[in-house]
Design an enzyme around this catalytic site. Structure first.
Site, PDB file in Angstrom:
ATOM      1  N   PRO A 115       0.787  -1.245   0.000  1.00  9.77           N
ATOM      2  CA  PRO A 115       0.000   0.000   0.000  1.00  9.77           C
ATOM      3  C   PRO A 115       0.814   1.287   0.000  1.00  9.77           C
ATOM      4  O   PRO A 115       0.254   2.354  -0.231  1.00  9.77           O
ATOM      5  CB  PRO A 115      -0.834  -0.113   1.274  1.00  9.77           C
ATOM      6  CG  PRO A 115      -0.067  -1.046   2.148  1.00  9.77           C
ATOM      7  CD  PRO A 115       0.593  -2.012   1.234  1.00  9.77           C
ATOM      8  N   LYS A 116       2.127   1.198   0.241  1.00 10.26           N
ATOM      9  CA  LYS A 116       2.942   2.416   0.258  1.00 10.26           C
ATOM     10  C   LYS A 116       3.957   2.421  -0.876  1.00 10.26           C
ATOM     11  O   LYS A 116       5.048   2.984  -0.750  1.00 10.26           O
ATOM     12  CB  LYS A 116       3.637   2.560   1.614  1.00 10.26           C
ATOM     13  CG  LYS A 116       2.648   2.832   2.743  1.00 10.26           C
ATOM     14  CD  LYS A 116       3.335   3.170   4.047  1.00 10.26           C
ATOM     15  CE  LYS A 116       2.301   3.492   5.126  1.00 10.26           C
ATOM     16  NZ  LYS A 116       2.921   3.858   6.417  1.00 10.26           N
ATOM     17  N   ASN A 117       3.569   1.842  -1.984  1.00 12.03           N
ATOM     18  CA  ASN A 117       4.413   1.799  -3.182  1.00 12.03           C
ATOM     19  C   ASN A 117       3.952   2.895  -4.143  1.00 12.03           C
ATOM     20  O   ASN A 117       2.848   2.835  -4.688  1.00 12.03           O
ATOM     21  CB  ASN A 117       4.295   0.419  -3.830  1.00 12.03           C
ATOM     22  CG  ASN A 117       5.172   0.262  -5.063  1.00 12.03           C
ATOM     23  OD1 ASN A 117       5.450   1.228  -5.766  1.00 12.03           O
ATOM     24  ND2 ASN A 117       5.589  -0.956  -5.332  1.00 12.03           N
ATOM     25  N   ASP A 148      -4.189   1.728   7.215  1.00 12.90           N
ATOM     26  CA  ASP A 148      -3.255   2.727   7.754  1.00 12.90           C
ATOM     27  C   ASP A 148      -3.810   4.105   7.411  1.00 12.90           C
ATOM     28  O   ASP A 148      -3.729   4.547   6.261  1.00 12.90           O
ATOM     29  CB  ASP A 148      -1.859   2.550   7.151  1.00 12.90           C
ATOM     30  CG  ASP A 148      -0.859   3.580   7.673  1.00 12.90           C
ATOM     31  OD1 ASP A 148      -1.255   4.441   8.480  1.00 12.90           O
ATOM     32  OD2 ASP A 148       0.317   3.537   7.259  1.00 12.90           O
TER      33      ASP A 148
END
Length: 328
Positions: A115-117, A148
């Site tokens: 999810p943080k790419n 998050d």
């Protein structure tokens, strides 16, 4: 990363190297150029080297084929942060006229896994642009934020969708719910400012409501820096003077009198007295004395790690607004 999410093979045991696949016999793999004396050479796995050696080969030949498209899926499965792979995949999506809705499902799986790419979020944004449809993005980003609530990439994508497709309705309610769950969520405070600043604007009526809302949140958690930053931000953005909101100053003084000595409260009160010195509101000597007292309390008791900064503020205030004798 789970290879079976992206790879066409079910698991590692069933994986067949590209160099052993009959349909790839016509391709000469291009190994990575490490130079004659590589320093701190990365220990790539055999599978990684196999996939990317063949990826470099199709990239070099600019091959636009279904097999090249499948290869990008395997490459993403091994390194979803590789910009070149995503860029080449987008070229293939267009040239091969692939189903973009199927690609949205694929990229959803990648985001849920990483999810943080940044690269995968950019890819999704391009797909939304091509489809001219952001109808699923609010729900999808909400799901990711449930994982998050401070995911910067997700918030960036959500803001772009809201702005690009005029999806402002209901966003403030969404932010309110997030702040009710966690009033220290700095990302939600940032989104609140973004929505108001780009929709209703900070009109006098809106500003008054926002000041009241923020004060309620501050009373619940006086040591919450996010709320104090938001309060300062909206006042600055609106060009408003604290003296225009007597309830604001009164609330801050009440908090201090009740024993709240958080650095954020004291720093805000300091800003208020400095503003009154600049605008010549109230008695100059009284405002200066209170400002100096606040600087001393911050430097000596409540924010000692920034002692030198607060001492500098005290000297600057005395020099600018005090007498020559008192400017020490």
């Amino acid at each position: 990363m789970a290879d079976d999410v992206y790879s066409s093979d079910e698991n590692e045991e069933n994986y067949v190297f590209y160099r052993d696949r009959e349909e790839w016999k016509d391709v000469t793999p291009v190994p990575q150029e490490e130079g004659p004396h590589p320093v701190v050479q990365i220990a790539y796995s055999d599978r990684f080297k196999d996939v990317f050696d063949y990826f470099r080969a199709v990239l070099k030949a600019d091959e636009r084929s279904d097999r090249a498209f499948g290869l990008t899926k395997d490459a993403i499965g091994l390194n979803a942060a590789n910009y070149t792979v995503w860029h080449y995949r987008r070229l293939l999506l267009q040239d091969l006229k692939k189903d973009l809705l199927e690609e949205m499902k694929f990229v959803k799986d990648v985001i849920e896994d990483q999810p943080k790419n940044y690269q995968v979020w950019h890819h999704r944004r391009v797909l939304v642009e091509w489809l001219k449809d952001a109808s699923k993005e609010m729900k999808f980003t909400e799901e990711i934020l449930n994982m998050d609530a401070k995911n910067y990439h997700c918030w960036q994508h959500r803001q772009w969708c809201i702005r690009e497709f005029n999806l402002w309705d209901g966003e403030l309610d969404f932010v309110n719910n997030l702040l009710c769950e966690d009033l220290r969520n700095n990302s939600a405070w940032n989104q609140r400012f973004y929505v108001i600043n780009n929709s209703t604007g900070l009109t006098p009526e809106v500003l008054e409501m926002e000041v009241s809302y923020t004060l309620q949140m501050i009373k619940r958690a006086p040591n919450n820096e996010s709320a104090w930053n938001y309060l300062k931000g909206i006042l600055m953005a609106a060009g408003a003077e604290v003296s225009s909101y007597p309830k604001l100053m009164e609330t801050c003084q009440d908090l201090r009198a009740s024993g709240v000595h958080t650095p954020y409260l004291l720093a805000f009160l300091l800003d208020c007295h400095e503003e009154m010195l600049e605008t010549e509101s109230g008695v100059r000597e009284d405002n200066l004395e209170k400002a100096v007292q606040l600087c001393n309390q911050l430097a000596q008791e409540e924010d000692t790690i920034r002692k030198e900064y607060w001492n500098y503020c005290r000297r600057s205030l005395k020099l600018k607004y005090g007498t020559a004798e008192g400017a020490t």
